[in-house]
Design a protein around this motif. Structure first.
Motif, PDB file in Angstrom:
ATOM      1  N   PHE A  56      16.557 -19.173   5.617  1.00 10.77           N
ATOM      2  CA  PHE A  56      16.035 -20.154   4.658  1.00 10.77           C
ATOM      3  C   PHE A  56      14.878 -20.956   5.263  1.00 10.77           C
ATOM      4  O   PHE A  56      13.915 -21.285   4.574  1.00 10.77           O
ATOM      5  N   VAL A  57      14.974 -21.266   6.560  1.00  8.38           N
ATOM      6  CA  VAL A  57      13.926 -22.044   7.213  1.00  8.38           C
ATOM      7  C   VAL A  57      12.614 -21.269   7.241  1.00  8.38           C
ATOM      8  O   VAL A  57      11.529 -21.854   7.129  1.00  8.38           O
ATOM      9  N   ASP A  58      12.689 -19.937   7.370  1.00  6.08           N
ATOM     10  CA  ASP A  58      11.492 -19.104   7.456  1.00  6.08           C
ATOM     11  C   ASP A  58      10.518 -19.351   6.317  1.00  6.08           C
ATOM     12  O   ASP A  58       9.299 -19.230   6.487  1.00  6.08           O
ATOM     13  N   SER A  59      11.019 -19.647   5.130  1.00  7.85           N
ATOM     14  CA  SER A  59      10.149 -19.689   3.954  1.00  7.85           C
ATOM     15  C   SER A  59      10.018 -21.080   3.335  1.00  7.85           C
ATOM     16  O   SER A  59       9.500 -21.212   2.228  1.00  7.85           O
ATOM     17  N   ILE A  60      10.454 -22.125   4.027  1.00 10.15           N
ATOM     18  CA  ILE A  60      10.421 -23.436   3.371  1.00 10.15           C
ATOM     19  C   ILE A  60       9.013 -23.991   3.209  1.00 10.15           C
ATOM     20  O   ILE A  60       8.791 -24.884   2.401  1.00 10.15           O
ATOM     21  N   ASP A  61       8.034 -23.465   3.967  1.00  6.68           N
ATOM     22  CA  ASP A  61       6.657 -23.922   3.797  1.00  6.68           C
ATOM     23  C   ASP A  61       5.841 -22.921   2.990  1.00  6.68           C
ATOM     24  O   ASP A  61       4.619 -22.874   3.066  1.00  6.68           O
ATOM     25  N   GLU A 117      17.885 -24.227  11.836  1.00  9.90           N
ATOM     26  CA  GLU A 117      17.735 -23.219  12.887  1.00  9.90           C
ATOM     27  C   GLU A 117      16.435 -22.432  12.718  1.00  9.90           C
ATOM     28  O   GLU A 117      15.921 -22.298  11.619  1.00  9.90           O
ATOM     29  N   GLY A 118      15.933 -21.913  13.820  1.00 13.74           N
ATOM     30  CA  GLY A 118      14.823 -20.960  13.772  1.00 13.74           C
ATOM     31  C   GLY A 118      13.493 -21.566  13.384  1.00 13.74           C
ATOM     32  O   GLY A 118      12.650 -20.889  12.784  1.00 13.74           O
ATOM     33  N   ILE A 119      13.250 -22.824  13.729  1.00 13.77           N
ATOM     34  CA  ILE A 119      11.961 -23.451  13.419  1.00 13.77           C
ATOM     35  C   ILE A 119      10.886 -22.871  14.341  1.00 13.77           C
ATOM     36  O   ILE A 119      11.027 -22.893  15.565  1.00 13.77           O
ATOM     37  N   GLU A 120       9.818 -22.382  13.732  1.00 10.26           N
ATOM     38  CA  GLU A 120       8.760 -21.747  14.519  1.00 10.26           C
ATOM     39  C   GLU A 120       7.375 -22.316  14.234  1.00 10.26           C
ATOM     40  O   GLU A 120       6.423 -21.969  14.927  1.00 10.26           O
ATOM     41  N   ARG A 121       7.240 -23.171  13.206  1.00  8.95           N
ATOM     42  CA  ARG A 121       5.922 -23.702  12.838  1.00  8.95           C
ATOM     43  C   ARG A 121       5.999 -25.202  12.587  1.00  8.95           C
ATOM     44  O   ARG A 121       7.007 -25.714  12.080  1.00  8.95           O
ATOM     45  N   VAL A 162      15.966 -33.861   6.683  1.00  8.02           N
ATOM     46  CA  VAL A 162      16.724 -33.135   7.698  1.00  8.02           C
ATOM     47  C   VAL A 162      16.426 -33.769   9.048  1.00  8.02           C
ATOM     48  O   VAL A 162      15.265 -33.905   9.435  1.00  8.02           O
ATOM     49  N   GLU A 163      17.472 -34.138   9.761  1.00  8.25           N
ATOM     50  CA  GLU A 163      17.281 -34.962  10.954  1.00  8.25           C
ATOM     51  C   GLU A 163      17.066 -34.151  12.227  1.00  8.25           C
ATOM     52  O   GLU A 163      16.332 -34.574  13.122  1.00  8.25           O
ATOM     53  N   TYR A 164      17.711 -32.971  12.340  1.00  8.93           N
ATOM     54  CA  TYR A 164      17.680 -32.241  13.596  1.00  8.93           C
ATOM     55  C   TYR A 164      17.255 -30.786  13.393  1.00  8.93           C
ATOM     56  O   TYR A 164      17.383 -30.236  12.295  1.00  8.93           O
ATOM     57  N   GLY A 165      16.771 -30.174  14.464  1.00  6.99           N
ATOM     58  CA  GLY A 165      16.346 -28.777  14.376  1.00  6.99           C
ATOM     59  C   GLY A 165      16.310 -28.116  15.735  1.00  6.99           C
ATOM     60  O   GLY A 165      16.367 -28.778  16.784  1.00  6.99           O
ATOM     61  N   GLN A 166      16.215 -26.788  15.721  1.00  8.09           N
ATOM     62  CA  GLN A 166      16.053 -26.020  16.943  1.00  8.09           C
ATOM     63  C   GLN A 166      15.246 -24.775  16.622  1.00  8.09           C
ATOM     64  O   GLN A 166      15.180 -24.345  15.468  1.00  8.09           O
ATOM     65  N   GLY A 167      14.604 -24.219  17.622  1.00  4.93           N
ATOM     66  CA  GLY A 167      13.797 -23.026  17.399  1.00  4.93           C
ATOM     67  C   GLY A 167      12.698 -22.914  18.424  1.00  4.93           C
ATOM     68  O   GLY A 167      12.467 -23.818  19.238  1.00  4.93           O
ATOM     69  N   TYR A 168      11.971 -21.799  18.365  1.00  6.89           N
ATOM     70  CA  TYR A 168      10.931 -21.524  19.351  1.00  6.89           C
ATOM     71  C   TYR A 168       9.760 -22.513  19.278  1.00  6.89           C
ATOM     72  O   TYR A 168       8.986 -22.615  20.219  1.00  6.89           O
ATOM     73  N   PHE A 169       9.617 -23.220  18.162  1.00 10.83           N
ATOM     74  CA  PHE A 169       8.560 -24.230  18.084  1.00 10.83           C
ATOM     75  C   PHE A 169       8.776 -25.306  19.144  1.00 10.83           C
ATOM     76  O   PHE A 169       7.810 -25.864  19.681  1.00 10.83           O
ATOM     77  N   PHE A 170      10.018 -25.586  19.466  1.00  9.37           N
ATOM     78  CA  PHE A 170      10.339 -26.602  20.461  1.00  9.37           C
ATOM     79  C   PHE A 170      10.590 -25.980  21.835  1.00  9.37           C
ATOM     80  O   PHE A 170      10.029 -26.425  22.833  1.00  9.37           O
ATOM     81  N   ALA A 171      11.440 -24.974  21.884  1.00  7.69           N
ATOM     82  CA  ALA A 171      11.763 -24.341  23.167  1.00  7.69           C
ATOM     83  C   ALA A 171      12.573 -23.082  22.921  1.00  7.69           C
ATOM     84  O   ALA A 171      13.338 -22.999  21.961  1.00  7.69           O
ATOM     85  N   GLN A 172      12.393 -22.103  23.790  1.00  7.31           N
ATOM     86  CA  GLN A 172      13.211 -20.909  23.754  1.00  7.31           C
ATOM     87  C   GLN A 172      14.513 -21.170  24.515  1.00  7.31           C
ATOM     88  O   GLN A 172      14.609 -22.137  25.277  1.00  7.31           O
TER      89      GLN A 172
END
Length: 470
Positions: free
Chosen positions: A378-383, A409-413, A425-435
């Motif tokens: 779902f995160v992949d296409s929110i933008d 999860e999976g934030i990349e941009r 949404v308060e928190y996130g994780q993904g390659y945009f921040f760190a692998q």
């Protein structure tokens, strides 16, 4: 024509045909026609080839011959000669029932011949396989074996259902069928045996646990408002003694099926103990998210292992978030009892990959959990303008209505971060921040953001002490 297709020429073609039992016909090419063949003086116009390979061979993918109009053939030519095989022949072999098989032209990413359902995503690209090379990869729920000809732009692909890996692996064997013609023109159809192994996967898991081949990685979780690290998801990985990395979606499923998942989880708890011990001394009390399988969630051993982890690390239960996928909540009534008991002991509970399972959302939201994790799908296409964008917005709205915390999860941009923040949404994780990273690197990341904290000043020495004890 007779000069081009006299007795001597036909005899040569027929000999090439006979000695290569997989060839239906060998012929002489001229201006888009077969002017002479091992079948005799039967001219056939075949037109231009469908593909030309990188090493100069022409390929006809759906060839018709006038004397067998109802059949379809594949032709391979070098400008002067052509070898013709029946379209079904390369995959005309006995294969296990859960296996799909195909011959691929790498020149045009085209399927020449196939048995059973076959998907384009299983095809290798030319740059992924060297001539004569082979590899085995996991794509979705399929184990894909790919092997490339050492002389042609051709590859054979076998797709085995991962669910039947253990049952079918030992018997999934195919033929190597060389065909071709004289004068240096050789075509090889290569059919591959899937992922030969020395032992079954459950046995390998047991051996890996004994040999301490598993190791943890940590995916930082950040507060989207200021990108401050608040915790991490602990991920288990497996590197065999020969250096091979085994994908988690392979060994986790196999461990569950073989009743070994409790041992894998216990090993994970043991491995994260040192990292959690350092976090326990940190003034901001960062937390660790630990994944529980459905079997772990319903096992009485899990609670004892969790309390042992807290006792040995000195951490509080509030520093541990237990992530459980929707499959663990199949029995909602029992799941509510377990969730309430865990939360009563101070642990936080999160629904992992929320919205991707088969459970009723109306049932899941009745659980008294702390947070939900919005799946990467779902995160992949929110933008972007997509149907899953609306689903993600609905999930966020529902979570707000129930006062649930959310981790994306999976934030990349960066654009995804902006949308998620605007949604609350308060928190996130993904390659945009760190692998995902080692425990040492994660602790250094946490330490770097609070350099003056007394507990943080002690963290490196505490970690050193723990290493010395190990």
């Amino acid at each position: 024509m007779e000069a081009r297709c006299g007795p001597v020429e036909r005899q040569r073609l027929q000999r090439s045909d006979v000695i290569h039992s997989y060839v239906q016909l060998v012929g002489v090419l001229e201006d888009g026609r077969i002017v002479c063949s091992s079948a005799g003086q039967t001219p056939a116009r075949i037109g231009p080839p469908d593909l030309v390979t990188s090493n100069g061979y022409d390929q006809w993918l759906n060839l018709r011959l006038p004397f067998a109009a109802e059949e379809r053939f594949i032709g391979i030519g070098n400008g002067k000669f052509i070898a013709v095989v029946h379209k079904a022949l390369p995959v005309d072999t006995t294969i296990p029932r859960h296996v799909s098989l195909a011959i691929i032209s790498l020149a045009g990413q085209r399927v020449l011949s196939s048995r059973r359902h076959f998907e384009r995503r299983w095809m290798p690209r030319r740059e992924e396989l060297k001539p004569g090379g082979h590899r085995t990869v996991l794509i979705g729920d399929r184990l894909i074996a790919q092997v490339r000809s050492d002389t042609m732009d051709l590859a054979a692909v076998a797709a085995l259902d991962e669910a039947d890996y253990q049952q079918e692996l030992a018997s999934a064997t195919w033929l190597l069928a060389p065909i071709g013609m004289g004068g240096g023109f050789l075509l090889a159809w290569l059919l591959w045996r899937v992922a030969a192994t020395q032992m079954s996967l459950p046995a390998a898991i047991r051996s890996g646990l004994r040999r301490r081949e598993f190791f943890p990685l940590f995916q930082p979780i950040v507060r989207l408002a200021d990108q401050r690290v608040v915790g991490a998801e602990a991920l288990i990985r497996w590197r065999r003694s020969d250096g091979q990395l085994v994908a988690p979606d392979r060994f986790i499923g196999a461990a569950e099926g073989a009743g070994l998942i409790g041992l894998v989880t216990a090993e994970m708890f043991r491995m994260v103990e040192k990292t959690l011990a350092v976090l326990a001394r940190h003034q901001d009390t960062p937390y660790l998210s630990l994944n529980l399988s459905p079997g772990d969630f319903h096992s009485d051993d899990t609670e004892q292992r969790l309390h042992t982890l807290l006792a040995r690390s000195g951490a509080s239960a509030s520093q541990v978030v237990l992530e459980i996928t929707e499959r663990g909540f199949a029995d909602i009534g029992h799941a509510r009892v377990v969730v309430n008991r865990l939360r009563g002991q101070g642990f936080r509970v999160s629904i992992d990959d929320f919205g991707t399972g088969y459970s009723s959302l109306s049932d899941l939201v009745r659980l008294d959990v702390d947070t939900i994790k919005i799946d990467k799908a779902f995160v992949d296409s929110i933008d972007a303008v997509a149907a899953t964008n609306h689903i993600a917005a609905h999930i966020v709205e529902m979570a707000h209505g129930m006062s649930l915390g959310m981790v994306a999860e999976g934030i990349e941009r960066g654009s995804q971060v902006q949308v998620l923040r605007s949604w609350g949404v308060e928190y996130g994780q993904g390659y945009f921040f760190a692998q995902p990273m080692s425990g040492d690197d994660f602790l250094a990341l946490v330490h770097a953001q609070t350099p003056r904290a007394a507990a943080c000043e002690r963290a490196p020495s505490v970690l050193g002490e723990l290493r010395d004890e190990a």
